[in-house]
Scaffold this motif. Structure first.
Motif, PDB file in Angstrom:
ATOM      1  N   ASP A   1       0.848  -1.192   0.000  1.00 53.28           N
ATOM      2  CA  ASP A   1       0.000   0.000   0.000  1.00 53.28           C
ATOM      3  C   ASP A   1       0.880   1.238   0.000  1.00 53.28           C
ATOM      4  OD1 ASP A   1      -2.307  -1.527   0.074  1.00 53.28           O
ATOM      5  OD2 ASP A   1      -2.369  -1.563   2.270  1.00 53.28           O
ATOM      6  N   VAL A   2       0.430   2.284  -0.701  1.00 46.78           N
ATOM      7  CA  VAL A   2       1.212   3.510  -0.782  1.00 46.78           C
ATOM      8  C   VAL A   2       0.304   4.699  -0.501  1.00 46.78           C
ATOM      9  CG1 VAL A   2       2.953   2.641  -2.370  1.00 46.78           C
ATOM     10  CG2 VAL A   2       0.841   3.589  -3.284  1.00 46.78           C
ATOM     11  N   HIS A   3       0.904   5.735   0.099  1.00 42.04           N
ATOM     12  CA  HIS A   3       0.200   6.990   0.366  1.00 42.04           C
ATOM     13  C   HIS A   3       0.620   8.009  -0.693  1.00 42.04           C
ATOM     14  CE1 HIS A   3      -1.446   5.851   4.322  1.00 42.04           C
ATOM     15  NE2 HIS A   3      -0.328   5.129   4.442  1.00 42.04           N
ATOM     16  N   LEU A   4      -0.335   8.522  -1.437  1.00 43.72           N
ATOM     17  CA  LEU A   4      -0.076   9.501  -2.479  1.00 43.72           C
ATOM     18  C   LEU A   4      -0.553  10.872  -2.019  1.00 43.72           C
ATOM     19  CD1 LEU A   4      -1.253   7.317  -5.512  1.00 43.72           C
ATOM     20  CD2 LEU A   4       1.022   7.470  -4.497  1.00 43.72           C
ATOM     21  N   LYS A   5      -0.297  11.896  -2.822  1.00 42.93           N
ATOM     22  CA  LYS A   5      -0.649  13.264  -2.451  1.00 42.93           C
ATOM     23  C   LYS A   5      -2.129  13.434  -2.203  1.00 42.93           C
ATOM     24  CE  LYS A   5       3.132  15.603  -4.879  1.00 42.93           C
ATOM     25  NZ  LYS A   5       3.481  16.559  -5.977  1.00 42.93           N
ATOM     26  N   ASN A   6      -2.945  12.766  -2.983  1.00 45.57           N
ATOM     27  CA  ASN A   6      -4.382  12.997  -2.913  1.00 45.57           C
ATOM     28  C   ASN A   6      -5.179  11.751  -2.561  1.00 45.57           C
ATOM     29  OD1 ASN A   6      -4.471  15.877  -4.076  1.00 45.57           O
ATOM     30  ND2 ASN A   6      -3.301  14.765  -5.632  1.00 45.57           N
ATOM     31  N   GLY A   7      -4.518  10.769  -2.006  1.00 47.38           N
ATOM     32  CA  GLY A   7      -5.250   9.566  -1.616  1.00 47.38           C
ATOM     33  C   GLY A   7      -4.311   8.401  -1.389  1.00 47.38           C
ATOM     34  N   ARG A   8      -4.877   7.221  -1.444  1.00 48.36           N
ATOM     35  CA  ARG A   8      -4.098   6.010  -1.213  1.00 48.36           C
ATOM     36  C   ARG A   8      -4.239   5.080  -2.408  1.00 48.36           C
ATOM     37  NH1 ARG A   8      -5.421   3.364   4.456  1.00 48.36           N
ATOM     38  NH2 ARG A   8      -3.644   2.127   3.735  1.00 48.36           N
ATOM     39  N   GLY A   9      -3.327   4.110  -2.489  1.00 46.93           N
ATOM     40  CA  GLY A   9      -3.380   3.116  -3.549  1.00 46.93           C
ATOM     41  C   GLY A   9      -2.448   1.977  -3.206  1.00 46.93           C
TER      42      GLY A   9
ATOM     43  N   ALA B   1       2.984   9.922 -11.453  1.00 45.64           N
ATOM     44  CA  ALA B   1       2.418  11.232 -11.782  1.00 45.64           C
ATOM     45  C   ALA B   1       0.975  11.093 -12.282  1.00 45.64           C
ATOM     46  CB  ALA B   1       3.281  11.920 -12.836  1.00 45.64           C
ATOM     47  N   ILE B   2       0.694  10.090 -13.104  1.00 44.97           N
ATOM     48  CA  ILE B   2      -0.668   9.893 -13.605  1.00 44.97           C
ATOM     49  C   ILE B   2      -1.591   9.472 -12.478  1.00 44.97           C
ATOM     50  CG2 ILE B   2      -2.084   8.437 -15.117  1.00 44.97           C
ATOM     51  CD1 ILE B   2       0.152   8.462 -17.144  1.00 44.97           C
ATOM     52  N   ALA B   3      -1.114   8.585 -11.602  1.00 50.43           N
ATOM     53  CA  ALA B   3      -1.948   8.144 -10.484  1.00 50.43           C
ATOM     54  C   ALA B   3      -2.333   9.326  -9.590  1.00 50.43           C
ATOM     55  CB  ALA B   3      -1.210   7.074  -9.675  1.00 50.43           C
ATOM     56  N   GLU B   4      -1.360  10.178  -9.284  1.00 48.54           N
ATOM     57  CA  GLU B   4      -1.653  11.333  -8.422  1.00 48.54           C
ATOM     58  C   GLU B   4      -2.588  12.321  -9.106  1.00 48.54           C
ATOM     59  OE1 GLU B   4       2.269  12.690  -7.463  1.00 48.54           O
ATOM     60  OE2 GLU B   4       2.328  11.530  -5.588  1.00 48.54           O
ATOM     61  N   ARG B   5      -2.389  12.540 -10.420  1.00 48.60           N
ATOM     62  CA  ARG B   5      -3.264  13.468 -11.132  1.00 48.60           C
ATOM     63  C   ARG B   5      -4.683  12.910 -11.277  1.00 48.60           C
ATOM     64  NH1 ARG B   5      -4.396  17.604 -12.080  1.00 48.60           N
ATOM     65  NH2 ARG B   5      -4.404  17.853 -14.339  1.00 48.60           N
TER      66      ARG B   5
END
Length: 945
Positions: free
Chosen positions: A420-428, A456-460
């Motif tokens: 699991d990873v924490h991104l700028k605008n959510g999790r994935g 970058a695409i996942a965060e956007r």
């Protein structure tokens, strides 16, 4: 006089003296060398000595002479052999003879001969008098080499190394000239990247201090070109660009700046300013209605800087996948095979962990409502930034299915992790391997699931889900859906936004793309250097494998691997990876590898590109494409049930392409060649297999004119008939076609002395200079070399009004069962045969120049080139095991016992395009604010082998 001249004289004297003793016992064979007899010249040296063996022919022959010599079973200490025939001038050309006196037609005959010479009718007649083979060797001890050719043995020769510094340099210079000339001929024949020849020439130039040949790194013939075109080549990965980057890396210096010292620049300058695009407003007649158009829900989840390829229903995705699978997973194989298979689409699927299983094919339509591919680029060959976006009908089932596959991949390989990873605008979650061959982010927003290889695409994607600032909300996309509404129900809809296209031209993208090509070159060079080192390692010793020792030994250039961005390549067993980008073919996506500093060379290079675009383009125009398929009536019903089992399955593909809004001022004179759209269409004769017409505007032609051309269904001249001026003229005379205009243009009639009107030969028919016939009548003006063709065709031509307006119209009939099919098949076969022979030569060069064993050649070719070498004729390459030292490669498609592809296609050969193409009709319409192209293609399914 050169050494070569005296060597030839000495060889002749040697042959004359020795041949007297054998004349009675051995009958002379024309064009064959004298067995066991020849002139051997040797000079030792470090790192290589050089030797030349010259064998005179029993009887000189005109032309190219016998096949090249080769060393059969040479010792391991012999390298880089090159064979050539020794030739002298045999026949004078007309231009070289004294001018004859006037009288009795001698001067006219001389002029006639000169014309034939200029037109290619006469060629220099050389006489082959001897054969020569030259090579390098290591060591000081005598040894013996055996020389033969395809026609048999030429003899065994003892090589006795001796110090001769002065003679060595001349021998080395002569060998280098022959070797680089032969390397250039090999490069010109190749259908794969010429990296073996380029590496060997670059490496030997550095080790021996010899100059690089003029063609090195410039195999395309281009020396300078427009910055705009050059940028397109970089973005498209053109072979000319990658080959020049590789050549620079192999030589250890920038070929574009040959006078600069060989030093590594430091990336100390800030990133250059991007191109300043101007904001443009769409024309009022293209402005989207504030209520309409209808926008699909999935488009409202796509970042505006991404391209967007929508399949709609899951069944559409399966249709495209099945069509691709029919051609081995590469849709381009429908047109022609390539000598190098680089299956980037399949590699991306494996990287994302989204292989379609039989269960997935069954469940997909029930759990997926809509599906699209999104991304920042299409660089599938070395690693794209892409992802798949799903709109599920049942998010729980789809999420569970994807997660199950991801867990299975992670548990089945120690090198793959799932976390699991924490991104700028959510999790994935992230499924990855350390070399990026598996790299898959899975994120979810508002019920939509995105699986992508780009952080970058996942965060956007997550950000767009929060802000709502999506592709579907942009004005340009709304214009596209106004012009091409959702109700059309395309099988595939592709949209390339201005933001996406402009993103490819940012400094980060272009400079990183440049660095990527450098990395690919470095990876290939390490594999080549390992092979060269292994070939030159004495028996019993371990060959060099590591990078630094390869540099020290001269197999890699000085300064190799020193990059301004701090990255480099490193070896991991047999694999070679990039420290910052991972494995070749699955490099880290460019948006995930930000650039902060650049070198002065990189900055100047980008600033030149930026200036060129700023001067010509205010902004880039959006492009969209719709593809809609339907079964042809009578071949299969819409529900898939066969209506007539005797008929083949045929599909009709309707392609609609638009550039809208379109800014014609960006395209200069190219946008000024066509007249206004018109509903007038030329009706051609029924037996015209190819027909093209265009409504053009020109000061030469006068008012807007319909220019048209037709080719009859027949057997045209073969391609080789167009060689030379006279040959091309004679071939055109026999070409069953015509060129016409309507309404009657005044261009021909305005020519001086009335030569455009010609001499009358019949009603409305005149004969012009050069044997061209012209028909004039009914506002038509038609030209052809065949008056009978004109007579039979003019009555069937007409200018008629149709329901649509266009400037360009084209028709190609079903050529599969036509008379012209044999010509098309033979033409495409000959091109494929040339490529197939070149690919076999490439595999032979791996053994001949780098000592690769036949059983390892295909795998080593894959490591060097980053793809599988394949025969474009559809066969399998096999090595002749009779000579393990210099094996000759052949393809099973050539037939049993053939050393080369047959000159004419076998009865079983069918070019790929003839397999499926059953006709096409197209139109092109240029409006003041948009360009529209429509193409209808009939496709026969299920015929591929």
């Amino acid at each position: 006089m050169s050494n070569r001249f005296w060597m030839t004289v000495a060889a002749w004297l040697c042959w004359f003296g020795l041949s007297q003793n054998q004349a009675a016992s051995q009958p002379p064979v024309p064009g064959s060398p004298m067995p066991e007899q020849g002139l051997v010249v040797v000079a030792s040296g470090v790192p290589y000595g050089v030797a030349t063996i010259e064998i005179p022919l029993r009887n000189p022959v005109f032309g190219d002479g016998p096949p090249p010599l080769r060393l059969s079973g040479p010792p391991a200490r012999v390298f880089f052999a090159v064979s050539e025939n020794v030739q002298v001038r045999g026949v004078e050309l007309p231009s070289e003879r004294p001018m004859p006196r006037v009288g009795q037609g001698r001067l006219l005959g001389r002029v006639s001969n000169l014309i034939r010479e200029v037109a290619g009718g006469d060629a220099v007649q050389n006489e082959t008098v001897a054969q020569r083979i030259s090579f390098l060797f290591a060591g000081e001890q005598p040894f013996t080499v055996k020389v033969d050719d395809r026609e048999g043995a030429a003899g065994s020769f003892e090589i006795r190394p001796a110090a001769n510094p002065r003679g060595r340099q001349q021998l080395l210079t002569d060998w280098w000239s022959s070797f680089t000339d032969e390397s250039k001929r090999q490069v010109d024949r190749l259908d794969t990247p010429p990296w073996v020849q380029t590496y060997v020439v670059g490496m030997l130039s550095g080790r021996l201090g010899l100059p690089l040949p003029a063609w090195y790194g410039n195999t395309s013939g281009e020396t300078q070109q427009d910055s705009l075109l050059m940028t397109l080549e970089w973005i498209s990965g053109a072979a000319s660009v990658s080959n020049r980057v590789f050549a620079s890396a192999a030589a250890g210096r920038d070929l574009d700046s040959p006078n600069l010292p060989v030093t590594t620049e430091v990336a100390a300058e800030p990133l250059p300013a991007p191109i300043q695009w101007q904001a443009t407003s769409p024309p009022s007649d293209l402005a989207p209605n504030p209520v309409d158009p209808e926008i699909e829900a999935i488009a409202d989840q796509v970042p505006p800087e991404c391209f967007y390829i929508r399949y709609g229903k899951f069944e559409n995705y399966l249709w495209y996948q099945d069509l691709t699978d029919e051609y081995g997973g590469d849709i381009s194989r429908m047109i022609t095979l390539s000598g190098l298979a680089n299956d980037g689409a399949a590699r991306l699927t494996r990287q994302l962990g989204l292989q379609t299983t039989i269960m997935g094919r069954m469940l997909g339509p029930t759990i997926i409502a809509d599906q699209a591919i999104i991304g920042r680029d299409l660089f599938l060959q070395d690693g794209a930034a892409m992802g798949v976006l799903f709109q599920p009908t049942n998010a729980y089932l789809l999420r569970s299915s994807i997660n199950s596959d991801r867990k299975k991949l992670a548990s089945g390989a120690d090198a793959i992790t799932l976390q699991d990873v924490h991104l700028k605008n959510g999790r994935g979650s992230l499924l990855r391997s350390s070399d990026n061959s598996v790299r898959s982010y899975m994120v979810e927003s508002k019920g939509f699931i995105c699986v992508t290889n780009s952080l970058a695409i996942a965060e956007r994607f997550l950000e767009v889900g929060q802000t709502g600032e999506s592709l579907g909300k942009t004005e340009a996309f709304r214009i596209a859906r106004t012009l091409h509404p959702l109700s059309i129900d395309d099988t595939i809809f592709a949209y390339f936004s201005p933001d996406m296209l402009q993103g490819l031209l940012t400094p980060q993208y272009l400079i990183e793309l440049r660095r990527r090509m450098q990395s690919e070159a470095d990876i290939a060079l390490v594999h080549l250097a390992r092979l060269a080192a292994a070939d030159q390692t004495p028996p019993g010793l371990q060959p060099i494998r590591e990078i630094d020792p390869l540099v020290d030994a001269g197999f890699l250039p000085v300064g190799f691997g020193e990059r301004p961005d701090g990255s480099g390549v490193f070896a991991l067993g047999d694999r070679v990876l990039d420290s910052a980008r991972g494995a070749r073919g699955t490099f880290l996506p460019i948006p995930d590898n930000p650039i902060e500093t650049v070198t002065s060379t990189e900055a100047a290079w980008y600033n030149e590109i930026a200036a060129a675009y700023s001067q010509q383009f205010r902004s880039l125009d959006p492009i969209f494409l719709g593809v809609k398929r339907e079964w042809v009536a009578g071949s299969q019903a819409a529900d898939g049930a066969t209506e007539n089992v005797k008929l083949p399955r045929r599909e009709r593909l309707n392609l609609h392409l638009e550039v809208a809004p379109w800014q014609p001022e960006n395209y200069g004179t190219w946008a000024q060649q066509l007249g206004p759209p018109t509903p007038v269409s030329i009706r051609f004769a029924p037996d015209d297999i190819v027909a093209v017409q265009a409504h053009v505007v020109s000061d030469v032609l006068g008012p807007p004119t319909h220019m048209f051309a037709g080719i009859k269904d027949s057997n045209p001249p073969q391609p080789e008939a167009f060689n030379g001026i006279l040959g091309s003229y004679q071939a055109l005379q026999s070409l069953p076609g015509y060129l016409g205009a309507w309404p009657l243009p005044g261009m021909l009639d305005r020519l001086p002395l009335g030569i455009g009107r010609g001499q009358p030969v019949g009603p409305n028919m005149t004969r012009l200079l050069g044997g061209v016939y012209r028909y004039t009548g009914g506002e038509f003006s038609i030209l052809s070399f065949d008056p009978a063709l004109l007579t039979s065709t003019v009555s069937q031509l007409a200018a008629m009004e149709v329901s649509d307006s266009a400037q360009v119209r084209a028709h190609i009939g079903d050529i599969h069962d036509s008379q012209i099919a044999g010509w098309v098949n033979e033409f495409l076969y000959r091109r494929a045969a040339t490529s197939s022979a070149a690919e076999a030569d490439f595999l032979s060069s791996l053994s001949g120049q780098l000592g690769v064993a036949p059983e390892q050649a295909l795998e080593q070719a894959r490591l060097i080139l980053g793809g599988e070498v394949q025969c474009v004729l559809g066969g399998d390459f096999q090595a002749d095991s009779a000579d393990s030292a210099a094996p000759q490669w052949r393809s099973t498609a050539w037939g049993v016992g053939n050393d080369d592809p047959p000159a004419y296609p076998p009865a079983t050969y069918e070019a790929p395009i003839l397999n499926w193409f059953r006709g096409a009709d197209g139109t092109l319409t240029q409006y003041p604010n948009r360009v529209v192209a429509d193409l209808v293609i009939e496709v026969e399914r299920g015929r591929t082998k």
